[in-house]
Design an enzyme around this catalytic site. Structure first.
Site, PDB file in Angstrom:
ATOM      1  N   ALA A  66     -54.767  24.399  47.411  1.00 38.44           N
ATOM      2  CA  ALA A  66     -54.905  25.455  48.080  1.00 38.44           C
ATOM      3  C   ALA A  66     -53.721  25.397  49.136  1.00 38.44           C
ATOM      4  CB  ALA A  66     -55.904  25.644  48.821  1.00 38.44           C
ATOM      5  N   GLY A 105     -57.163  22.086  44.653  1.00 37.78           N
ATOM      6  CA  GLY A 105     -57.226  23.002  44.010  1.00 37.78           C
ATOM      7  C   GLY A 105     -56.441  23.134  42.619  1.00 37.78           C
ATOM      8  N   GLU A 108     -58.410  21.041  40.150  1.00 41.03           N
ATOM      9  CA  GLU A 108     -59.257  22.003  39.760  1.00 41.03           C
ATOM     10  C   GLU A 108     -58.799  22.846  38.681  1.00 41.03           C
ATOM     11  OE1 GLU A 108     -60.470  23.266  43.740  1.00 41.03           O
ATOM     12  OE2 GLU A 108     -62.473  22.528  43.407  1.00 41.03           O
ATOM     13  N   GLU A 128     -60.056  17.004  49.536  1.00 46.15           N
ATOM     14  CA  GLU A 128     -60.421  18.064  50.430  1.00 46.15           C
ATOM     15  C   GLU A 128     -61.206  17.776  51.602  1.00 46.15           C
ATOM     16  OE1 GLU A 128     -60.485  18.412  47.004  1.00 46.15           O
ATOM     17  OE2 GLU A 128     -59.999  20.460  46.447  1.00 46.15           O
TER      18      GLU A 128
HETATM   19  C1  3H9 Z   1     -57.707  22.594  48.707  1.00 52.84           C
HETATM   20  O1  3H9 Z   1     -57.107  22.470  47.656  1.00 52.84           O
HETATM   21  C2  3H9 Z   1     -59.108  23.137  48.498  1.00 52.84           C
HETATM   22  C3  3H9 Z   1     -59.570  23.798  47.180  1.00 52.84           C
HETATM   23  O2  3H9 Z   1     -60.535  22.777  46.494  1.00 52.84           O
HETATM   24  C4  3H9 Z   1     -60.421  24.870  47.048  1.00 52.84           C
HETATM   25  C5  3H9 Z   1     -59.881  26.330  47.330  1.00 52.84           C
HETATM   26  C6  3H9 Z   1     -60.808  27.364  47.053  1.00 52.84           C
HETATM   27  N1  3H9 Z   1     -50.293  23.584  51.333  1.00 52.84           N
HETATM   28  O3  3H9 Z   1     -46.545  16.006  53.061  1.00 52.84           O
HETATM   29  P1  3H9 Z   1     -45.219  16.246  52.726  1.00 52.84           P
HETATM   30  C7  3H9 Z   1     -45.987  21.319  52.689  1.00 52.84           C
HETATM   31  S1  3H9 Z   1     -57.330  21.909  49.961  1.00 52.84           S
HETATM   32  C8  3H9 Z   1     -49.285  24.027  52.282  1.00 52.84           C
HETATM   33  O4  3H9 Z   1     -44.219  16.159  53.974  1.00 52.84           O
HETATM   34  P2  3H9 Z   1     -44.712  14.433  50.971  1.00 52.84           P
HETATM   35  C9  3H9 Z   1     -46.000  20.387  54.018  1.00 52.84           C
HETATM   36  O5  3H9 Z   1     -46.419  21.129  54.897  1.00 52.84           O
HETATM   37  C10 3H9 Z   1     -55.873  21.297  49.629  1.00 52.84           C
HETATM   38  N2  3H9 Z   1     -48.174  23.295  52.429  1.00 52.84           N
HETATM   39  O6  3H9 Z   1     -44.454  15.767  51.596  1.00 52.84           O
HETATM   40  C11 3H9 Z   1     -44.517  20.202  53.961  1.00 52.84           C
HETATM   41  O7  3H9 Z   1     -43.758  21.256  54.240  1.00 52.84           O
HETATM   42  P3  3H9 Z   1     -42.578  21.195  55.269  1.00 52.84           P
HETATM   43  C12 3H9 Z   1     -56.004  19.998  48.986  1.00 52.84           C
HETATM   44  C13 3H9 Z   1     -48.249  21.904  51.817  1.00 52.84           C
HETATM   45  O8  3H9 Z   1     -43.984  14.286  49.771  1.00 52.84           O
HETATM   46  C14 3H9 Z   1     -43.970  19.955  52.524  1.00 52.84           C
HETATM   47  O9  3H9 Z   1     -44.980  20.663  51.688  1.00 52.84           O
HETATM   48  N3  3H9 Z   1     -54.746  19.322  49.074  1.00 52.84           N
HETATM   49  C15 3H9 Z   1     -49.389  21.669  51.197  1.00 52.84           C
HETATM   50  O10 3H9 Z   1     -44.897  13.340  51.693  1.00 52.84           O
HETATM   51  C16 3H9 Z   1     -43.908  18.322  51.986  1.00 52.84           C
HETATM   52  O11 3H9 Z   1     -45.034  17.754  52.331  1.00 52.84           O
HETATM   53  C17 3H9 Z   1     -53.987  18.418  49.795  1.00 52.84           C
HETATM   54  O12 3H9 Z   1     -54.970  18.097  50.868  1.00 52.84           O
HETATM   55  C18 3H9 Z   1     -50.573  22.230  50.915  1.00 52.84           C
HETATM   56  N4  3H9 Z   1     -51.556  21.969  50.259  1.00 52.84           N
HETATM   57  O13 3H9 Z   1     -46.333  14.794  50.229  1.00 52.84           O
HETATM   58  C19 3H9 Z   1     -52.682  17.806  49.682  1.00 52.84           C
HETATM   59  N5  3H9 Z   1     -49.072  20.396  50.982  1.00 52.84           N
HETATM   60  O14 3H9 Z   1     -41.516  20.605  54.246  1.00 52.84           O
HETATM   61  C20 3H9 Z   1     -52.042  17.727  50.854  1.00 52.84           C
HETATM   62  C21 3H9 Z   1     -47.842  19.949  51.379  1.00 52.84           C
HETATM   63  O15 3H9 Z   1     -42.146  22.926  55.428  1.00 52.84           O
HETATM   64  N6  3H9 Z   1     -50.699  17.505  50.847  1.00 52.84           N
HETATM   65  N7  3H9 Z   1     -47.444  21.186  51.997  1.00 52.84           N
HETATM   66  O16 3H9 Z   1     -42.898  20.753  56.426  1.00 52.84           O
HETATM   67  C22 3H9 Z   1     -50.224  16.274  50.690  1.00 52.84           C
HETATM   68  O17 3H9 Z   1     -51.181  15.347  50.384  1.00 52.84           O
HETATM   69  C23 3H9 Z   1     -48.816  15.959  50.679  1.00 52.84           C
HETATM   70  O18 3H9 Z   1     -48.178  16.994  51.361  1.00 52.84           O
HETATM   71  C24 3H9 Z   1     -48.112  16.040  49.181  1.00 52.84           C
HETATM   72  C25 3H9 Z   1     -46.676  15.663  49.184  1.00 52.84           C
HETATM   73  C26 3H9 Z   1     -48.677  14.617  48.554  1.00 52.84           C
HETATM   74  C27 3H9 Z   1     -48.459  16.808  48.304  1.00 52.84           C
END
Ligand code: 3H9
Length: 695
Positions: A66, A105, A108, A128
Site C-alpha cells: 500500500a 498489499g 496480497e 505490515e
Molecule cells: C500494506 O501494504 C498494507 C496492506 O496490507 C493493506 C492495504 C489495504 N509506499 O526504502 P527505499 C518509497 S502496508 C510509498 O529508499 P530500498 C520510499 O519512500 C505497506 N512509498 O528503497 C522511497 O521514496 P523516495 C507494506 C514507498 O530499495 C523509495 O520508495 N509494505 C513505499 O532500500 C525507495 O524506497 C512495506 O512495508 C510504500 N509502500 O527499499 C514495504 N515503499 O525515493 C515498505 C517504498 O522518494 N518499503 N517507498 O525517498 C520497503 O520495505 C522498501 O522501501 C523497499 C525498497 C524494500 C520496497
C-alpha cells in the site's frame, strides 16, 4: 492491442492479457494504481477471448505494498480488497511474475493470482506489523493456505521477508525463473484455475502450532499489530474465508488510524527523507574503501562495507595490530553467521574481499578512505595527513569522530572540499545511524557522496552541523543531566529506566551508561569541567562510581550489579546515591512514570528545538531519525519532536520550565519552542533547511 493508463498498462498479446503496474519508484498501491488496476481487471473480465492473465511490475519491483504516503489521507475507492476481489474472481487463470519487492498489499495481490513465478532473489513478505497494522486485503488468510498456518504466523508476526528461493521452498511461489514474465508467458498456457481463497483452511490442533503461537505472541507482546495478526492467522484454521477476511479488514481499519501506526508511518518516511533535495551520487566509482585503524570502530566500519559488497583495505601500524584487527573482524563476522544473518559462503567472500595491511600504498585504488583511529585531534590529524599522501586526487577522505571539530581537522587534508565527518555508532556494522558532518570547506558533492555511500550500507544518514556533540550526543547529554537531577531528587536508576522502558525505550539511560562505559562520559565531563557554568547543578554520583572503578558492564558493576542474571541496583550506587542526597540536604520525593517520561521528552524536544535554531539540524524529522536509529527512542512513538507535537508544545514548555528549576535555574526554554507554543503551531510546521552551524 495496448491500453495504457498512467500507472497500469494492459497489453493484449494474442489471447493473453499482460498487466504491467508502472508507478515509480516501487509500484506502491496508490489511489491511482488501485483505480487503474481495477479498471484494467474489469476490462479483462468483460472480454470472452482471453486465455490467461499475467501481472507484473515495471522496473525493479513487483509491488512494495500500500502507498504509505497516502495512508493518512481519506480513503478513496476502490479499496485494495475490492481490487483483490476483482482479481480473485476472474474466470481465466492468473499468474504473478515477481521481481524485486513483493510486499504487503503487493503480496496480497500476488496471492490473489492462481500461481506465482519469481526470481530467486525477489523479496516476499507481509511486513505490515512494522507499520503498526495488519494486512488488510486477505494476506492473513491466503498466506496460511499456501505455506501452512505455522509458517504464516511466524512470517506475519515477525514481519519476516523471504527470498524467492525460500518462498518456493515454503510453497508461496510455484516456480523460480530469472525472467519471470517470459516464463509466465510460456507456462501460462498450461495453467488451470486454482483460487487460493478456495483452498481449504488447514486446521491445526497440533501442540507444535499452539506452542509457536504462544511463543510468537510472547515475543511480540508489545505490538498490538503483531498479536492481532497472529490471532488472525489462527482464525484461518477455524473460520471460513469470507468471515475471517471481514475480521481482518476490521482490524486493519482500526489499527491504521491508531497513534502507533501514524507514528510508524512518520518514522518510515522520515528515515527516507533525510537528505531530501540532494542530487544522486553515482556509486559506481566506489569499488574499494580504505579504513585507517583496525580497532573496534575501524573493523566495524570495514565490516559494514564488506556486508554491502564493497572491498576494503584496513591499515594498521604493525603486524601484531594487523593480526588483532583480522581476529576482531573475523569474530564479528562469525557472530553474524552464528545468528543466521550472513551465510557461511557470504562470510568467506567478505573475508576474501578484506585486506589488513601495514602498507599505506594499498590505499591507492580506494575511492574513499575513512580514518578511524583514536579519538584525539593530534592522532587523527596525523592519520589524515598519511592518508592524503597515498590516495588519488579524486578520492574522498572521511574521519569517524563523535565530537571533534571538523574544521580543526580539515587543515590536515590538502583539499578540504573532499573531507567529511562520518559519525558511526558502535557496533558500526549493526547500528543504522551515521551522522554526516561537513566542515566549512566540504563541497556539496562530497556531502551528497557521503549520503549515498551511507545509504549503500543500508544505514540512515543524517546531516549535522559541525557543533559539539552534533545532533545526537548533544540531546543525549541534556537528557543525561536531567535524568541525574531526577535521580538525586528521589527517583532511583531502576525507577527511571523502568519508566522509560515501559514507554518503549530499548533501554533506560542508566542501563545505557553501564553498557557504553561510565568512564567515557566521565572523561568528557573532566574535559569540559573548566568551561562548565559554575551555577549549573552538578550531580557527583557518577563521578564517585568511576573513582571507585565501577565503569558499568565492562567492570561487572556500575549503576547496576551484573553478577547475577537479573538487573539489580549496585550496593555501591545505592550507598553513594543516599550519601549525595544527604550531603545536599535533599529530601527524597517520589516520581510517577508519567513525570519521568514527560521530563525526558521535554528535555529532548527542547534541545532539539535549540539545534534547529542554531542550524545544526536541518529538520524536525532528522532529529527524530537520529534519536530512533541511534539512541533507542521508541519508533512507535515517532521520536521526541513528533512526540512533543502530540503532547502539545505549551505543556512541553511548562515541563521544561520545571526541568530548568530542578537544574538550579541554569539553561533556557529554547526560544523557538516557546514561540511555537505561543502561536499554537507544531514543530512539524518548520521547513527543512540546510545545516549551517560553524563552531
Ligand atoms: C500494506 O501494504 C498494507 C496492506 O496490507 C493493506 C492495504 C489495504 N509506499 O526504502 P527505499 C518509497 S502496508 C510509498 O529508499 P530500498 C520510499 O519512500 C505497506 N512509498 O528503497 C522511497 O521514496 P523516495 C507494506 C514507498 O530499495 C523509495 O520508495 N509494505 C513505499 O532500500 C525507495 O524506497 C512495506 O512495508 C510504500 N509502500 O527499499 C514495504 N515503499 O525515493 C515498505 C517504498 O522518494 N518499503 N517507498 O525517498 C520497503 O520495505 C522498501 O522501501 C523497499 C525498497 C524494500 C520496497
Amino acid at each position: 492491442m495496448d491500453e495504457t493508463s498512467r500507472s497500469v498498462h494492459l497489453e493484449i498479446r494474442g489471447t493473453v492479457a499482460i498487466v504491467t503496474i508502472d508507478s515509480p519508484p516501487v509500484n506502491a498501491l496508490s489511489n491511482a494504481v488501485r483505480r487503474d488496476l481495477k479498471a484494467v481487471l474489469d476490462t479483462v473480465a468483460g472480454r470472452g477471448d482471453l486465455t490467461f492473465l499475467v501481472l507484473h511490475g515495471a522496473r525493479t519491483s513487483f509491488v512494495a505494498g500500500a502507498d504509505i504516503r497516502e495512508m493518512d489521507l481519506p480513503a478513496e475507492a476502490p479499496s485494495l480488497p475490492e481490487v483483490v476481489q476483482a482479481l480473485d474472481r476472474l474466470a481465466i487463470p492468473t499468474l504473478a511474475a515477481i521481481t524485486g519487492a513483493c510486499l504487503g498489499g503487493g503480496l496480497e495481490i500476488a496471492m490473489a493470482c492462481d500461481a506465482r513465478i519469481a526470481t530467486a532473489d525477489a523479496r516476499l513478505g507481509l511486513p505490515e506489523t512494522t507499520l503498526g497494522i495488519v494486512p488488510g486485503a486477505g494476506g492473513t488468510q491466503r498466506l496460511p493456505r499456501l505455506v501452512g498456518p505455522r509458517m504464516a504466523a511466524e512470517m506475519i508476526g515477525s514481519a519476516r521477508l523471504l527470498t524467492g528461493a525460500e518462498a518456493r521452498d515454503g510453497g508461496l511461489v510455484d516456480l523460480l525463473d530469472p525472467s519471470p514474465l517470459a516464463a509466465a508467458l510460456t507456462y501460462g498456457l498450461g495453467l488451470g484455475k486454482r483460487r487460493v481463497s478456495d483452498l481449504p483452511c488447514m486446521a491445526d490442533d497440533s501442540e507444535a502450532f499452539a506452542e509457536t503461537v504462544a511463543a510468537l505472541k510472547a515475543r511480540h507482546r508489545r505490538s498490538v499489530a503483531a498479536t492481532t495478526a497472529i490471532d488472525l492467522v489462527v482464525a484461518s484454521t477455524k473460520v471460513p474465508f469470507e468471515e475471517a477476511v471481514a475480521r481482518e479488514r476490521a482490524a486493519f481499519l482500526t489499527l491504521k488510524d491508531s497513534d502507533t501506526a501514524r507514528a510508524l508511518r512518520y518514522a518510515f518516511l522520515a528515515e527516507r527523507g533525510t537528505g531530501a533535495g540532494m542530487a544522486k551520487w553515482d556509486m559506481a566509482s566506489l569499488r574499494q574503501v580504505g579504513v585507517v585503524g583496525g580497532g573496534t570502530m575501524g573493523t566495524g566500519i570495514a565490516l559494514a562495507f564488506g556486508l554491502a559488497g564493497v572491498s576494503t583495505t584496513v591499515i594498521e601500524r604493525d603486524d601484531a595490530s594487523c593480526a588483532a584487527a583480522r581476529t576482531r573482524f573475523a569474530d564479528q563476522l562469525a557472530i553474524l553467521v552464528g545468528k543466521g544473518r550472513v551465510t557461511q559462503v557470504r562470510s568467506l567472500e567478505i573475508l576474501g574481499a578484506t585486506e589488513v595491511s601495514t602498507d599505506w600504498q594499498a590505499l591507492r585504488p580506494c575511492g574513499l578512505v575513512v580514518e578511524a583511529v583514536y579519538e584525539d585531534a593530534a592522532v587523527k590529524k596525523e592519520a589524515l595527513a598519511g592518508i592524503v599522501r597515498h590516495i588519488t586526487d579524486d578520492a574522498l577522505v572521511a574521519t569517524n569522530t563523535s565530537y571533534l571539530d571538523l574544521d580543526a581537522l580539515a587543515g590536515a587534508v590538502g583539499t578540504p572540499s573532499r573531507f567529511v565527518g562520518l559519525h558511526f555508532f558502535a557496533p558500526a556494522h549493526v547500528m543504522k545511524l551515521v551522522e554526516i558532518v561537513p566542515a566549512a570547506a566540504t563541497s556539496r558533492g562530497t556531502i551528497e557522496a557521503a549520503m549515498a555511500i551511507v545509504r549503500r550500507l543500508s544505514k540512515t544518514p543524517v546531516l549535522s552541523g559541525n557543533r559539539e556533540g552534533f545532533i545526537g550526543n548533544r540531546i543525549f547529554d541534556a537528557y543525561r543531566r536531567h535524568m541525574e537531577y531526577l535521580l538525586e531528587d528521589g527517583a532511583d536508576p531502576d525507577r527511571i529506566d523502568g519508566a522509560l522502558e515501559a514507554y518503549g525505550f530499548a533501554m533506560g539511560p542508566f542501563a545505557v551508561f553501564d553498557l557504553s562505559g561510565l568512564d567515557i562520559a566521565w572523561a568528557m565531563r573532566k574535559r569540559k569541567a573548566a568551561t562548565r557554568d559554575p551555577r549549573e547543578r552538578y550531580v557527583r554520583i557518577a563521578d564517585r562510581l568511576c573513582e571507585a572503578g565501577d565503569f558499568g558492564r565492562k567492570t561487572g558493576q556500575g549503576w547496576y550489579d551484573y553478577s547475577g542474571t537479573e538487573r539489580r541496583l549496585s550496593a555501591r550506587a545505592a550507598a553513594v546515591i543516599d550519601e549525595e542526597r544527604a550531603a545536599r540536604g535533599i529530601e527524597r520525593r517520589p516520581f510517577t512514570d508519567e513525570e519521568i517520561v514527560a521530563r525526558a521528552l521535554s528535555v529532548m524536544a527542547n534541545e532539539g528545538a535549540a539545534l534547529l535554531a542554531e542550524g545544526v539540524a536541518a529538520s524536525v524529522s532528522d532529529i527524530d531519525v537520529v534519536m530512533i536509529s541511534g539512541y533507542g527512542f521508541p519508533r512507535a512513538k515517532g521520536g521526541p519532536m513528533y512526540a512533543a507535537d502530540r503532547t502539545g508544545l505549551s505543556r512541553v514548555v511548562d515541563e521544561m520550565e520545571a526541568a530548568i528549576r530542578a537544574g538550579g535555574g541554569v539553561g533556557e526554554v529554547a526560544p523557538l519552542l516557546r514561540k511555537l507554543a505561543d502561536t499554537g503551531e507544531p514543530l512539524a510546521s518548520l521547513p527543512r533547511r540546510a545545516p549551517s552551524a560553524d563552531r
